[in-house]
Design a protein around this motif. Structure first.
Motif, PDB file in Angstrom:
ATOM      1  N   PHE A   1       5.553   4.648   9.469  1.00  0.00           N
ATOM      2  CA  PHE A   1       5.667   4.271   8.061  1.00  0.00           C
ATOM      3  C   PHE A   1       4.380   3.704   7.466  1.00  0.00           C
ATOM      4  O   PHE A   1       4.200   3.726   6.247  1.00  0.00           O
ATOM      5  CB  PHE A   1       6.796   3.243   7.888  1.00  0.00           C
ATOM      6  N   LYS A   2       3.499   3.183   8.316  1.00  0.00           N
ATOM      7  CA  LYS A   2       2.297   2.519   7.813  1.00  0.00           C
ATOM      8  C   LYS A   2       1.450   3.369   6.866  1.00  0.00           C
ATOM      9  O   LYS A   2       0.962   2.860   5.845  1.00  0.00           O
ATOM     10  CB  LYS A   2       1.443   2.019   8.974  1.00  0.00           C
ATOM     11  N   PRO A   3       1.243   4.668   7.156  1.00  0.00           N
ATOM     12  CA  PRO A   3       0.410   5.450   6.222  1.00  0.00           C
ATOM     13  C   PRO A   3       1.000   5.555   4.823  1.00  0.00           C
ATOM     14  O   PRO A   3       0.272   5.790   3.855  1.00  0.00           O
ATOM     15  CB  PRO A   3       0.359   6.838   6.895  1.00  0.00           C
ATOM     16  N   VAL A   4       2.305   5.343   4.700  1.00  0.00           N
ATOM     17  CA  VAL A   4       2.973   5.488   3.410  1.00  0.00           C
ATOM     18  C   VAL A   4       3.195   4.148   2.724  1.00  0.00           C
ATOM     19  O   VAL A   4       2.972   4.013   1.516  1.00  0.00           O
ATOM     20  CB  VAL A   4       4.328   6.223   3.584  1.00  0.00           C
ATOM     21  N   VAL A   5       3.609   3.122   3.489  1.00  0.00           N
ATOM     22  CA  VAL A   5       3.990   1.848   2.862  1.00  0.00           C
ATOM     23  C   VAL A   5       3.203   0.647   3.376  1.00  0.00           C
ATOM     24  O   VAL A   5       3.455  -0.488   2.956  1.00  0.00           O
ATOM     25  CB  VAL A   5       5.505   1.574   3.023  1.00  0.00           C
ATOM     26  N   GLY A   6       2.269   0.848   4.287  1.00  0.00           N
ATOM     27  CA  GLY A   6       1.420  -0.235   4.750  1.00  0.00           C
ATOM     28  C   GLY A   6       2.192  -1.394   5.361  1.00  0.00           C
ATOM     29  O   GLY A   6       2.987  -1.211   6.267  1.00  0.00           O
ATOM     30  N   LEU A   7       1.983  -2.602   4.821  1.00  0.00           N
ATOM     31  CA  LEU A   7       2.583  -3.801   5.385  1.00  0.00           C
ATOM     32  C   LEU A   7       4.102  -3.845   5.248  1.00  0.00           C
ATOM     33  O   LEU A   7       4.756  -4.663   5.896  1.00  0.00           O
ATOM     34  CB  LEU A   7       1.970  -5.046   4.720  1.00  0.00           C
ATOM     35  N   TYR A   8       4.669  -2.983   4.423  1.00  0.00           N
ATOM     36  CA  TYR A   8       6.122  -2.926   4.292  1.00  0.00           C
ATOM     37  C   TYR A   8       6.767  -2.105   5.398  1.00  0.00           C
ATOM     38  O   TYR A   8       7.988  -1.935   5.408  1.00  0.00           O
ATOM     39  CB  TYR A   8       6.522  -2.331   2.935  1.00  0.00           C
TER      40      TYR A   8
END
Length: 198
Positions: free
Chosen positions: A65-72
């Motif tokens: 998920f990091k590439p799309v929402v980062g810290l979320y």
């Protein structure tokens, strides 16, 4: 871990379950204002989060998920673990998920006078829309992702994109759940033996 996992890891103890549900809405040392049994649930919730956040399966799942929402990424990872738990026939065979969800709602209704106001507002929708069962469906996960996107102040990515990550990596994410959850159960049993009053 999200709501279903925290409730499940309370092992049917009403006070522990209530504390586990409301813990994110009890800041700092405010947990000390509750009864000892509720305190145990709040502190268990915090211990579960600490264990989960540093587990290699969680770290691996977040990478999707990091590439799309980062810290979320952690928020969405918590939600998807509830999805796989809801569909885990070794823990919720047959209609046990529906029965467990109703048990949890009944527990929270019984403890309504002590629920933090912010949680009470969420619980209204949780019960009305049956979130605990809904986590088991793809549509339920999409609706939950939409709710996160609506509430998160700095998240501008549409829920369709995060849901696409979930769909594209469904089986790989399920493998991370299978790695995490048995170890989480062992952790909770040890924690309970060391910290819960007899």
């Amino acid at each position: 871990m999200n709501y279903l996992a925290h409730a499940y890891l309370s092992y049917h103890d009403p006070a522990i379950m209530t504390g586990n549900f409301i813990a994110d809405f009890v800041k700092g040392k405010n947990w000390m204002k509750f009864s000892p049994a509720i305190q145990q649930g709040i502190l268990l919730h915090r211990a579960i989060d600490e264990f989960t956040d540093h587990h290699k399966a969680t770290l691996a799942a977040k990478e999707f998920f990091k590439p799309v929402v980062g810290l979320y990424s952690g928020v969405f990872t918590d939600i998807l673990f509830d999805h796989f738990l809801a569909n885990d026939a070794t823990r919720f065979p047959g209609k046990e998920l529906q029965e467990f969800a109703q048990e949890a709602y009944n527990v929270l209704n019984t403890h309504q006078p002590i629920l933090p106001a912010a949680f009470e507002r969420i619980f209204f929708y949780m019960q009305r829309e049956n979130w605990l069962v809904g986590y088991g469906t793809r549509q339920g996960i999409f609706q939950t992702f939409k709710g996160v996107s609506r509430r998160a102040k700095y998240l501008t990515v549409p829920p369709e994109k995060t849901f696409a990550v979930f769909e594209a990596n469904y089986y790989a994410l399920g493998d991370q759940y299978k790695m995490l959850f048995p170890e989480m159960e062992d952790f909770v049993k040890i924690y309970a033996s060391q910290h819960f009053s007899k």
